[in-house]
Scaffold this active site. Structure first.
Site, PDB file in Angstrom:
ATOM      1  N   ARG A 280     -10.402  60.981   1.572  1.00  0.00           N
ATOM      2  CA  ARG A 280      -9.273  61.294   2.451  1.00  0.00           C
ATOM      3  C   ARG A 280      -8.795  62.720   2.278  1.00  0.00           C
ATOM      4  NH1 ARG A 280      -5.303  56.833   2.279  1.00  0.00           N
ATOM      5  NH2 ARG A 280      -6.705  56.235   3.931  1.00  0.00           N
ATOM      6  N   TYR A 281      -8.785  63.178   1.034  1.00  0.00           N
ATOM      7  CA  TYR A 281      -8.305  64.526   0.737  1.00  0.00           C
ATOM      8  C   TYR A 281      -9.506  65.462   0.597  1.00  0.00           C
ATOM      9  CZ  TYR A 281      -3.977  62.028  -0.503  1.00  0.00           C
ATOM     10  OH  TYR A 281      -2.860  61.265  -0.491  1.00  0.00           O
TER      11      TYR A 281
ATOM     12  N   ARG B 130     -11.213  65.523  -3.373  1.00  0.00           N
ATOM     13  CA  ARG B 130     -11.328  64.399  -4.297  1.00  0.00           C
ATOM     14  C   ARG B 130     -11.599  63.088  -3.557  1.00  0.00           C
ATOM     15  NH1 ARG B 130      -6.489  66.280  -3.121  1.00  0.00           N
ATOM     16  NH2 ARG B 130      -4.570  65.069  -3.298  1.00  0.00           N
TER      17      ARG B 130
ATOM     18  N   CYS C  45     -10.343  42.141 -11.298  1.00  0.00           N
ATOM     19  CA  CYS C  45      -9.243  42.475 -12.205  1.00  0.00           C
ATOM     20  C   CYS C  45      -9.055  41.317 -13.173  1.00  0.00           C
ATOM     21  CB  CYS C  45      -7.935  42.665 -11.441  1.00  0.00           C
ATOM     22  SG  CYS C  45      -7.769  44.275 -10.665  1.00  0.00           S
TER      23      CYS C  45
ATOM     24  N   CYS D 228      -2.110  41.402  -9.375  1.00  0.00           N
ATOM     25  CA  CYS D 228      -0.722  41.664  -8.996  1.00  0.00           C
ATOM     26  C   CYS D 228      -0.547  41.178  -7.556  1.00  0.00           C
ATOM     27  CB  CYS D 228      -0.428  43.155  -9.069  1.00  0.00           C
ATOM     28  SG  CYS D 228      -0.916  43.903 -10.625  1.00  0.00           S
TER      29      CYS D 228
ATOM     30  N   CYS E 184      -0.716  43.706  -4.568  1.00  0.00           N
ATOM     31  CA  CYS E 184      -1.863  44.606  -4.618  1.00  0.00           C
ATOM     32  C   CYS E 184      -2.160  45.251  -3.269  1.00  0.00           C
ATOM     33  CB  CYS E 184      -3.091  43.848  -5.088  1.00  0.00           C
ATOM     34  SG  CYS E 184      -4.570  44.882  -5.180  1.00  0.00           S
TER      35      CYS E 184
ATOM     36  N   ARG F   2      -4.907  46.610  -2.568  1.00  0.00           N
ATOM     37  CA  ARG F   2      -6.306  46.340  -2.200  1.00  0.00           C
ATOM     38  C   ARG F   2      -6.618  44.864  -2.297  1.00  0.00           C
ATOM     39  NH1 ARG F   2      -6.833  51.239  -4.826  1.00  0.00           N
ATOM     40  NH2 ARG F   2      -6.452  52.793  -3.215  1.00  0.00           N
TER      41      ARG F   2
ATOM     42  N   ASP G 158       3.370  49.270  -0.462  1.00  0.00           N
ATOM     43  CA  ASP G 158       2.639  49.364   0.804  1.00  0.00           C
ATOM     44  C   ASP G 158       2.799  48.081   1.637  1.00  0.00           C
ATOM     45  OD1 ASP G 158       1.596  51.893   0.254  1.00  0.00           O
ATOM     46  OD2 ASP G 158      -0.067  51.051  -0.898  1.00  0.00           O
TER      47      ASP G 158
ATOM     48  N   ASP H 185       2.714  56.051   0.611  1.00  0.00           N
ATOM     49  CA  ASP H 185       1.355  56.244   1.096  1.00  0.00           C
ATOM     50  C   ASP H 185       1.437  55.930   2.592  1.00  0.00           C
ATOM     51  OD1 ASP H 185      -1.344  56.875   0.886  1.00  0.00           O
ATOM     52  OD2 ASP H 185      -1.535  55.748  -0.985  1.00  0.00           O
TER      53      ASP H 185
ATOM     54  N   LYS I 168      -0.547  60.296   0.503  1.00  0.00           N
ATOM     55  CA  LYS I 168       0.719  60.170  -0.212  1.00  0.00           C
ATOM     56  C   LYS I 168       1.685  61.267   0.228  1.00  0.00           C
ATOM     57  CE  LYS I 168      -1.634  58.319  -4.261  1.00  0.00           C
ATOM     58  NZ  LYS I 168      -3.035  58.483  -3.765  1.00  0.00           N
TER      59      LYS I 168
HETATM   60  C1  LIG Z   1      -4.062  58.468  -4.392  1.00  0.00           C
HETATM   61  C2  LIG Z   1      -5.368  58.838  -3.847  1.00  0.00           C
HETATM   62  C3  LIG Z   1      -6.081  59.923  -4.378  1.00  0.00           C
HETATM   63  C4  LIG Z   1      -5.543  60.763  -5.540  1.00  0.00           C
HETATM   64  O1  LIG Z   1      -4.394  61.426  -5.171  1.00  0.00           O
HETATM   65  P1  LIG Z   1      -3.659  62.415  -6.197  1.00  0.00           P
HETATM   66  O2  LIG Z   1      -2.399  62.790  -5.519  1.00  0.00           O
HETATM   67  O3  LIG Z   1      -4.594  63.565  -6.412  1.00  0.00           O
HETATM   68  O4  LIG Z   1      -3.453  61.645  -7.459  1.00  0.00           O
HETATM   69  C5  LIG Z   1      -7.282  60.237  -3.815  1.00  0.00           C
HETATM   70  N1  LIG Z   1      -7.774  59.559  -2.762  1.00  0.00           N
HETATM   71  C6  LIG Z   1      -7.104  58.529  -2.217  1.00  0.00           C
HETATM   72  C7  LIG Z   1      -7.686  57.827  -1.051  1.00  0.00           C
HETATM   73  C8  LIG Z   1      -5.886  58.128  -2.744  1.00  0.00           C
HETATM   74  O5  LIG Z   1      -5.228  57.088  -2.219  1.00  0.00           O
END
Ligand SMILES: *Cc1c(COP(=O)(O)O)cnc(C)c1O
Length: 430
Positions: free
Chosen positions: A157-158, A161, A170, A174, A177, A179, A340, A377, A384
């Site tokens: 998404r980002y 990363r 798990c 929870c 959850c 997911r 969420d 989120d 986020k």
């Molecule tokens: C939370 C998340 C991350 C990591 O986010 P950070 O703000 O860098 O901790 C990466 N990818 C997805 C899809 C996430 O939900």
């Protein structure tokens, strides 16, 4: 009926010592150890629970994480033996084929209040029939992770990363959850196959922009040592992957998993960071303190993630105790999440206003290190988004009006702002 996990391997730990410190008490939050202690601690709760419900089980077995996973409480039939279930809990537990599995490790079960149906930890892991009520604004995948998924099990998404969902398994589920669409799937044990991992690894290998891989699930630390080691080594071998991260709730629900062997394996692949999921200060037991101490001593920077939950932790006193307690265990509070809108979660959700009020009650009132970022989120896949109380109260002429943690107002004159031009820095005014 107990489920056995695929994460089977022979016990890797020497038996825990029988001479545990009986004075270690849940009444106070323990201080994380900075030295390597010889034995695995046993809290008073766990001690009396074990004596009452597992009298013939040795301490060595109790401290064996495989035993803990194999003896999880998974149904009404098991749970009713260890606690006085409320009518609402009984009704929910008797609905056949639940939304997603119920599972509580014996260790975590020892922390639940057997008499009080409102016990915060009980509410976070035992279902209520509200889970089955459908609300139009909720969905199975509110974060739209599916559409940001280039290959199964990977969310990109980002820009730099990825989130790598390596298992649906798990040790303890929870009820809120995010997911729940994933957990408990992937066959009986819930672990994704290596074939799926290979596809995700190939994607990461072919995507040089990815410098940070967040390994989550399910709970990655429920994987056997060899599987986890294999995965971490493969990721570490990818040149452009600078940082590895693991997201886990194991130190809270299955601290016995943090064995010396595991820690040796993890320190092989530095820089490795960890985000530990915590919900309530009751989770900060001597066992959990020892697990965090072992991880911190291995040089793993520890952050925490907490979901804001109505009636469970949605007040300043509880969260301040949790975050201050985490600092003592060398865990830096990282994120506080708005819950969420997954299906069946309205009874968990607080208002954003409540979340902001809590943040206002933390910032300035305690160590800055104990204050996480409060984030939503964004539904639909926006990622986020941080939320802050309104510290900027407005503008008066050339002045910015700010308020501090005590709600006192201060002026920040525009004149203080540094104006820079080519080759010079000028402080305007004065
Ligand atoms: C939370 C998340 C991350 C990591 O986010 P950070 O703000 O860098 O901790 C990466 N990818 C997805 C899809 C996430 O939900």
């Amino acid at each position: 009926m107990e489920e056995s996990s695929e994460a089977e391997e022979p016990p890797s730990e020497p038996p825990g010592s029988e001479t545990n410190d009986a004075s270690a008490s849940l009444r106070r939050i323990p201080r994380g150890s900075s030295r390597r202690s010889a034995s695995t601690p046993l809290s008073d709760n766990a001690k009396s629970f074990k004596k009452k419900h597992f009298p013939s089980v040795s301490l060595a077995l109790w401290n064996d994480w495989h035993w803990q996973v194999q003896h999880r409480f998974r149904s009404w039939n098991g749970l009713r033996r260890i606690m006085h279930l409320t009518d609402a809990e009984q009704a929910a537990l008797q609905i056949p084929s639940g939304r997603f599995p119920v599972a509580v490790t014996p260790y975590y079960a020892s922390l639940l209040d057997s008499e009080n149906g409102q016990d915060p930890l009980r509410r976070s892991v035992l279902p209520l029939s509200e889970e089955w009520v459908r609300h139009p604004e909720e969905s199975t995948d509110p974060l739209g992770e599916d559409k940001d998924s280039p290959v199964p099990g990977l969310v990109h998404r980002y820009p730099d990363r990825v989130l790598f969902l390596v298992t649906g398994f798990c040790s303890t589920y929870c009820r809120y959850c995010t997911r729940s669409w994933l957990v408990g799937r992937h066959g009986s044990g819930g672990h994704a196959s290596r074939r799926l991992w290979e596809r995700a690894l190939a994607y990461i290998q072919a995507t040089p922009a990815v410098r940070d891989v967040l390994i989550s699930g399910g709970d990655p630390l429920t994987l056997a040592d060899d599987a986890l080691g294999w995965l971490l080594d493969r990721l570490r071998a990818i040149r452009h992957v600078e940082v590895l991260r693991i997201g886990t709730k194991v130190p809270a629900v299955l601290p016995q998993r943090i064995t010396r062997d595991l820690v040796w394996l993890l320190r092989r692949d530095h820089p490795l960071w960890m985000s530990l999921h915590f919900t309530h200060p009751k989770e900060l037991t001597p066992e959990t303190a020892e697990a965090c101490a072992r991880l911190a001593d291995a040089g793993i920077p520890l952050g925490s993630q907490t979901v804001l939950l109505k009636g469970i932790n949605d007040d300043v006193t509880t969260l301040r105790a949790l975050f201050q307690g985490l600092l003592r265990l060398r865990v830096r509070p990282y994120y506080l999440y708005q819950c969420d809108p997954i299906n069946g979660s309205p009874h968990f959700r607080t208002t954003i206003a409540r979340g902001l009020e809590i943040m206002d009650g933390l910032r300035g009132h305690t160590s800055g290190y104990a204050v996480p970022s409060y984030v939503v989120d964004a539904p639909g896949g926006g990622g986020k988004i941080p939320l802050l109380p309104d510290y900027v109260q407005g503008v008066d002429g050339e002045d910015l009006i700010l308020r501090n943690y005590e709600h006192r107002l201060f002026r920040y004159p525009k004149a203080f702002e540094v104006v820079s031009g080519p080759g010079r820095v000028v402080h305007k005014a004065f």
